[in-house]
Scaffold this motif. Structure first.
Motif, PDB file in Angstrom:
ATOM      1  N   UNK A 243     -20.417 -33.910   5.633  1.00 34.69           N
ATOM      2  CA  UNK A 243     -21.468 -33.643   6.622  1.00 34.69           C
ATOM      3  C   UNK A 243     -20.893 -33.285   7.979  1.00 34.69           C
ATOM      4  N   UNK A 244     -19.769 -33.921   8.319  1.00 34.41           N
ATOM      5  CA  UNK A 244     -19.126 -33.603   9.596  1.00 34.41           C
ATOM      6  C   UNK A 244     -18.647 -32.155   9.608  1.00 34.41           C
ATOM      7  N   UNK A 245     -18.052 -31.721   8.505  1.00 33.94           N
ATOM      8  CA  UNK A 245     -17.503 -30.372   8.436  1.00 33.94           C
ATOM      9  C   UNK A 245     -18.586 -29.310   8.300  1.00 33.94           C
ATOM     10  N   UNK A 246     -19.683 -29.640   7.617  1.00 28.92           N
ATOM     11  CA  UNK A 246     -20.729 -28.654   7.363  1.00 28.92           C
ATOM     12  C   UNK A 246     -21.719 -28.579   8.526  1.00 28.92           C
ATOM     13  N   UNK A 247     -22.596 -29.542   8.659  1.00 34.79           N
ATOM     14  CA  UNK A 247     -23.664 -29.434   9.659  1.00 34.79           C
ATOM     15  C   UNK A 247     -23.159 -29.612  11.094  1.00 34.79           C
ATOM     16  N   UNK A 248     -22.223 -30.537  11.305  1.00 39.00           N
ATOM     17  CA  UNK A 248     -21.744 -30.763  12.675  1.00 39.00           C
ATOM     18  C   UNK A 248     -20.756 -29.678  13.107  1.00 39.00           C
ATOM     19  N   UNK A 249     -19.590 -29.625  12.476  1.00 39.01           N
ATOM     20  CA  UNK A 249     -18.571 -28.664  12.905  1.00 39.01           C
ATOM     21  C   UNK A 249     -18.991 -27.223  12.626  1.00 39.01           C
TER      22      UNK A 249
ATOM     23  N   UNK B  39     -18.356 -23.269   7.603  1.00 39.40           N
ATOM     24  CA  UNK B  39     -17.219 -24.186   7.520  1.00 39.40           C
ATOM     25  C   UNK B  39     -15.888 -23.443   7.652  1.00 39.40           C
ATOM     26  N   UNK B  40     -15.939 -22.114   7.693  1.00 38.17           N
ATOM     27  CA  UNK B  40     -14.734 -21.293   7.777  1.00 38.17           C
ATOM     28  C   UNK B  40     -14.683 -20.538   9.096  1.00 38.17           C
ATOM     29  N   UNK B  41     -13.656 -20.802   9.900  1.00 37.16           N
ATOM     30  CA  UNK B  41     -13.515 -20.105  11.179  1.00 37.16           C
ATOM     31  C   UNK B  41     -13.369 -18.594  10.949  1.00 37.16           C
ATOM     32  N   UNK B  42     -12.616 -18.220   9.928  1.00 44.43           N
ATOM     33  CA  UNK B  42     -12.410 -16.805   9.625  1.00 44.43           C
ATOM     34  C   UNK B  42     -13.733 -16.118   9.290  1.00 44.43           C
ATOM     35  N   UNK B  43     -14.575 -16.797   8.514  1.00 43.50           N
ATOM     36  CA  UNK B  43     -15.870 -16.233   8.132  1.00 43.50           C
ATOM     37  C   UNK B  43     -16.771 -16.035   9.348  1.00 43.50           C
ATOM     38  N   UNK B  44     -16.761 -16.998  10.269  1.00 43.92           N
ATOM     39  CA  UNK B  44     -17.583 -16.890  11.473  1.00 43.92           C
ATOM     40  C   UNK B  44     -17.074 -15.751  12.360  1.00 43.92           C
ATOM     41  N   UNK B  45     -15.762 -15.644  12.494  1.00 50.82           N
ATOM     42  CA  UNK B  45     -15.189 -14.540  13.278  1.00 50.82           C
ATOM     43  C   UNK B  45     -15.577 -13.191  12.682  1.00 50.82           C
ATOM     44  N   UNK B  46     -15.532 -13.089  11.363  1.00 54.47           N
ATOM     45  CA  UNK B  46     -15.895 -11.840  10.683  1.00 54.47           C
ATOM     46  C   UNK B  46     -17.360 -11.499  10.916  1.00 54.47           C
ATOM     47  N   UNK B  47     -18.222 -12.510  10.918  1.00 56.14           N
ATOM     48  CA  UNK B  47     -19.646 -12.279  11.173  1.00 56.14           C
ATOM     49  C   UNK B  47     -19.846 -11.636  12.536  1.00 56.14           C
ATOM     50  N   UNK B  48     -19.256 -12.226  13.574  1.00 58.82           N
ATOM     51  CA  UNK B  48     -19.454 -11.703  14.926  1.00 58.82           C
ATOM     52  C   UNK B  48     -18.798 -10.329  15.108  1.00 58.82           C
ATOM     53  N   UNK B  49     -17.720 -10.081  14.391  1.00 53.46           N
ATOM     54  CA  UNK B  49     -17.095  -8.764  14.457  1.00 53.46           C
ATOM     55  C   UNK B  49     -18.048  -7.694  13.920  1.00 53.46           C
ATOM     56  N   UNK B  50     -18.881  -8.084  12.960  1.00 52.66           N
ATOM     57  CA  UNK B  50     -19.832  -7.139  12.363  1.00 52.66           C
ATOM     58  C   UNK B  50     -21.108  -7.004  13.193  1.00 52.66           C
ATOM     59  N   UNK B  51     -21.585  -8.109  13.751  1.00 50.27           N
ATOM     60  CA  UNK B  51     -22.869  -8.063  14.467  1.00 50.27           C
ATOM     61  C   UNK B  51     -22.718  -7.585  15.900  1.00 50.27           C
ATOM     62  N   UNK B  52     -21.571  -7.840  16.514  1.00 42.84           N
ATOM     63  CA  UNK B  52     -21.406  -7.511  17.926  1.00 42.84           C
ATOM     64  C   UNK B  52     -22.234  -8.432  18.801  1.00 42.84           C
ATOM     65  N   UNK B  53     -22.475  -8.002  20.019  1.00 42.13           N
ATOM     66  CA  UNK B  53     -23.196  -8.832  21.005  1.00 42.13           C
ATOM     67  C   UNK B  53     -24.668  -8.998  20.631  1.00 42.13           C
TER      68      UNK B  53
END
Length: 198
Positions: free
Chosen positions: A82-88, A41-55
């Motif tokens: 539900x819109x913010x969690x499972x969908x978005x 639900x957090x754009x920042x959290x998702x960005x941080x995940x990909x910064x750590x995992x890479x491609x």
């Protein structure tokens, strides 16, 4: 392949990890557990995940919460949860994750049987799952070099003690059987498909 499984500690996620780890490198991601943590639900959290995992070669989302309750008593805030969690949450994963998928890589999202077969108190779940399936079918046309599919499972056999009463007359499926649909999405050639396991 290097596969990111979000929701890896859940019943479906565990099945997907067990199935795919046989011949792939699997990175387990959860909200509080796993190799990495993320809040979809957090754009920042998702960005941080990909910064750590890479491609990676495949991104699997086996997570997402919705609100269950009578429509007559539902608030807009409850419906929005539900819109913010499972969908978005899953849409956000695609929008941000497409830059971290190797060419030929795939997304596999999770919807559910309620998209086509509603149950009492499941209005939010039906709306969210149907919207996700529409997103997958349309997004497949605008992800050049990448694939996107969804898996729509019925109620899980392993969850019947908790959820069985909400799904009267529904045939359940084992998590191991559901996991095969995720393998089909990851290892296959199709895009824009919804694999129904029910």
């Amino acid at each position: 392949m290097k596969i990111l499984v979000i929701g890896a500690s859940g019943t479906i996620g565990q099945g997907v990890v067990e199935e795919m780890a046989r011949d792939n490198q699997v990175i387990r991601v959860g909200k509080t557990q796993g190799d990495f943590q993320v809040d979809l639900t957090s754009e920042e959290s998702v960005r941080e995940l990909f910064a750590k995992t890479g491609k990676v070669d495949a991104i699997v989302s086996a997570t997402g919460g919705v609100h269950f309750g009578p429509l007559g008593e539902m608030t807009t805030e409850q419906f929005n949860s539900g819109l913010q969690d499972k969908l978005m949450g899953q849409v956000r994963l695609v929008l941000l994750g497409k830059a971290f998928l190797n060419s030929g890589g795939s997304f596999t999202l999770t919807t559910g049987v309620l998209a086509q077969q509603p149950i009492r108190t499941g209005v939010n779940a039906t709306a969210v799952n149907a919207a996700l399936e529409g997103f997958v079918m349309s997004a497949a046309n605008e992800l050049p070099g990448l694939r996107i599919n969804a898996v729509s499972p019925t109620v899980l056999t392993e969850a019947l003690d908790s959820y069985g009463p909400f799904f009267p007359g529904f045939e359940s499926a084992d998590a191991s059987r559901v996991a095969l649909a995720y393998r089909r999405s990851i290892d296959g050639v199709e895009t824009g498909k919804v694999y129904r396991v029910w």
